[in-house]
Design a protein around this motif. Structure first.
Motif, short mmCIF file in Angstrom:
data_model
loop_
_atom_site.label_atom_id
_atom_site.label_comp_id
_atom_site.label_asym_id
_atom_site.label_seq_id
_atom_site.Cartn_x
_atom_site.Cartn_y
_atom_site.Cartn_z
N SER A 101 19.70 44.36 3.79
CA SER A 101 21.05 43.83 3.87
C SER A 101 22.02 44.91 4.31
O SER A 101 21.93 46.06 3.88
CB SER A 101 21.50 43.28 2.50
N GLY A 102 22.94 44.52 5.18
CA GLY A 102 24.03 45.39 5.59
C GLY A 102 25.35 44.69 5.32
O GLY A 102 25.57 43.56 5.73
N SER A 107 25.92 47.49 8.33
CA SER A 107 24.98 46.93 9.30
C SER A 107 24.72 47.91 10.44
O SER A 107 23.61 47.95 10.98
CB SER A 107 25.53 45.62 9.87
N LEU A 110 21.91 50.26 9.54
CA LEU A 110 20.60 49.64 9.76
C LEU A 110 20.24 49.68 11.24
O LEU A 110 19.09 49.91 11.61
CB LEU A 110 20.62 48.19 9.26
N LEU A 116 17.64 46.68 13.71
CA LEU A 116 18.37 45.49 14.18
C LEU A 116 17.94 45.02 15.56
O LEU A 116 18.48 44.03 16.07
CB LEU A 116 19.88 45.76 14.20
N ALA A 121 23.18 39.68 13.83
CA ALA A 121 23.77 40.45 12.74
C ALA A 121 25.29 40.33 12.75
O ALA A 121 25.91 40.07 13.78
CB ALA A 121 23.36 41.92 12.84
N THR A 123 29.08 42.11 10.98
CA THR A 123 29.72 43.31 10.43
C THR A 123 31.22 43.05 10.41
O THR A 123 31.68 41.95 10.72
CB THR A 123 29.36 44.56 11.26
N LEU A 131 27.54 46.50 17.42
CA LEU A 131 26.17 46.08 17.08
C LEU A 131 25.27 46.04 18.30
O LEU A 131 24.07 46.34 18.21
CB LEU A 131 26.21 44.70 16.42
N LEU A 149 16.59 39.52 6.99
CA LEU A 149 17.77 40.37 7.17
C LEU A 149 19.02 39.58 6.82
O LEU A 149 19.29 38.53 7.40
CB LEU A 149 17.84 40.86 8.62
N THR A 151 23.11 40.09 6.69
CA THR A 151 24.26 40.93 7.00
C THR A 151 25.53 40.11 6.83
O THR A 151 25.49 38.87 6.78
CB THR A 151 24.19 41.48 8.43
#
Length: 350
Positions: A101-102, A107, A110, A116, A121, A123, A131, A149, A151
């Protein structure tokens, strides 16, 4: 989930945004029997970006097996993006943990650890575009789930992400019990929790205030993404070199490039120019669709005899991951008058 007590690891670091950390902590710590570990390099007190001091409970080196690794965000992530010890810890432990987990800009950490690539994802909205530098698909949602995952967006979204993780691990009823126990029923006084809600004037004002931080983060992301690219290239070179040392034919430079390009053509093309007895390394193995998902294919340059006795120069056959035999292919007895007419009859240059 097994009956053993769940073990959660939350990364702690200097200049962390404490709510990125303490929001999920509050949710996860209320799971019956849960063990929540605050992880850092040492057990010395760690100061958050707003001055709150937090004590780690375990070092990275002594962290127990974990069902979840969660990385919060904050100004301190810029240093983490090129911190080899932290990134190596995340990459190694990701192989054995159940969920990653971010939270907020966690994130990006990660991503810097190479976790990733090809993933959806989320953020913090002001860092969302970063990202893509790590091979992720940015998603403008408060909680983003891609397989194992989890996020999320900025800061307060950590509570939502943690509740989703509890639901995934223990079921919706367990997550609802935790949500009710912390009376998580947000009704903010202003609709300003996103750029869309806040409007252009407020968003522009905040971005102007955040500009130095965003510029520093952009530089840190660029440096981290380049370092990740170099690490991946180094790993590929190591695999190729290790394979070449064990192989009867060395595939390097233009000659190796030529062979790989020839293999990308249709199977009937280019065989006469490919030497025999060469097994390509795993980085040259294609992921091909099979009846049960992607199926690894081994590309063997050399004689391959069919059940009827026909010998060709290229054989595609599925093999288990990691099973890549080496050395020259076994000789094939050809009928008189047919020798020298196949790619695998050609000598291999030393």
């Amino acid at each position: 989930m097994t009956e053993k007590a769940p073990s959660f690891g939350l990364l702690l670091f200097p200049d962390v945004t404490q709510l990125d950390l303490t929001g999920p902590y509050e949710v996860l710590a209320r799971v019956p029997g849960a063990q929540v570990h605050l992880l850092w390099k040492t057990l010395d007190p760690v100061r958050s970006d707003t001055g709150l001091t937090i004590l780690p409970t375990a070092t990275l080196a002594e962290a127990p097996p974990l069902d979840l690794i969660l990385v919060p965000g904050g100004g301190g992530i810029n240093a983490l993006l090129t911190d080899e010890e932290v990134l190596a810890f995340l990459a190694e432990r990701a192989l054995g943990t159940r969920y990653l987990s971010g939270i907020c800009t966690g994130s990006l950490v990660l991503g810097a650890a190479g976790l990733l690539e090809g993933k959806r994802a989320g953020t913090h909205w002001a860092s969302r575009d970063f990202l893509a530098a790590f091979g992720a698909t940015p998603v403008a949602e408060r909680v983003v789930v891609d397989g194992t995952l989890f996020t999320g967006g900025g800061v307060t979204a950590g509570i939502d992400v943690a509740l989703r993780i509890v639901g995934a691990l223990f079921g919706e009823q367990a997550a609802k019990l935790v949500q009710l126990s912390i009376e998580y029923d947000p009704k903010p006084p202003f609709d300003a929790g996103s750029p869309e809600g806040a409007g252009e004037a407020v968003t522009t004002d905040l971005l102007a205030r955040m500009r130095p931080m965003i510029e520093a983060r952009a530089a840190a992301v660029a440096k981290s993404a380049e370092a990740l690219r170099r690490r991946r290239a180094a790993r590929r070179r190591t695999v190729i070199e290790a394979h070449d040392e064990r192989s009867s034919a060395r595939l390097t430079g233009p000659r190796r490039t030529h062979i790989v390009r020839e293999l990308q053509k249709e199977p009937r093309e280019g065989l006469s120019s490919i030497p025999t007895g060469i097994r390509l390394n795993p980085s040259d193995i294609a992921e091909r669709p099979g009846p049960r998902g992607p199926l690894r294919q081994q590309l063997i340059i050399g004689p391959a005899r069919s059940p009827t006795g026909f010998a060709g120069g290229l054989l595609h056959r599925p093999v288990p991951p990691g099973d890549f035999p080496i050395g020259p292919a076994p000789p094939v007895d050809r009928p008189e008058g047919m020798k020298g007419r196949y790619a695998d009859d050609q000598p291999v240059d030393p």
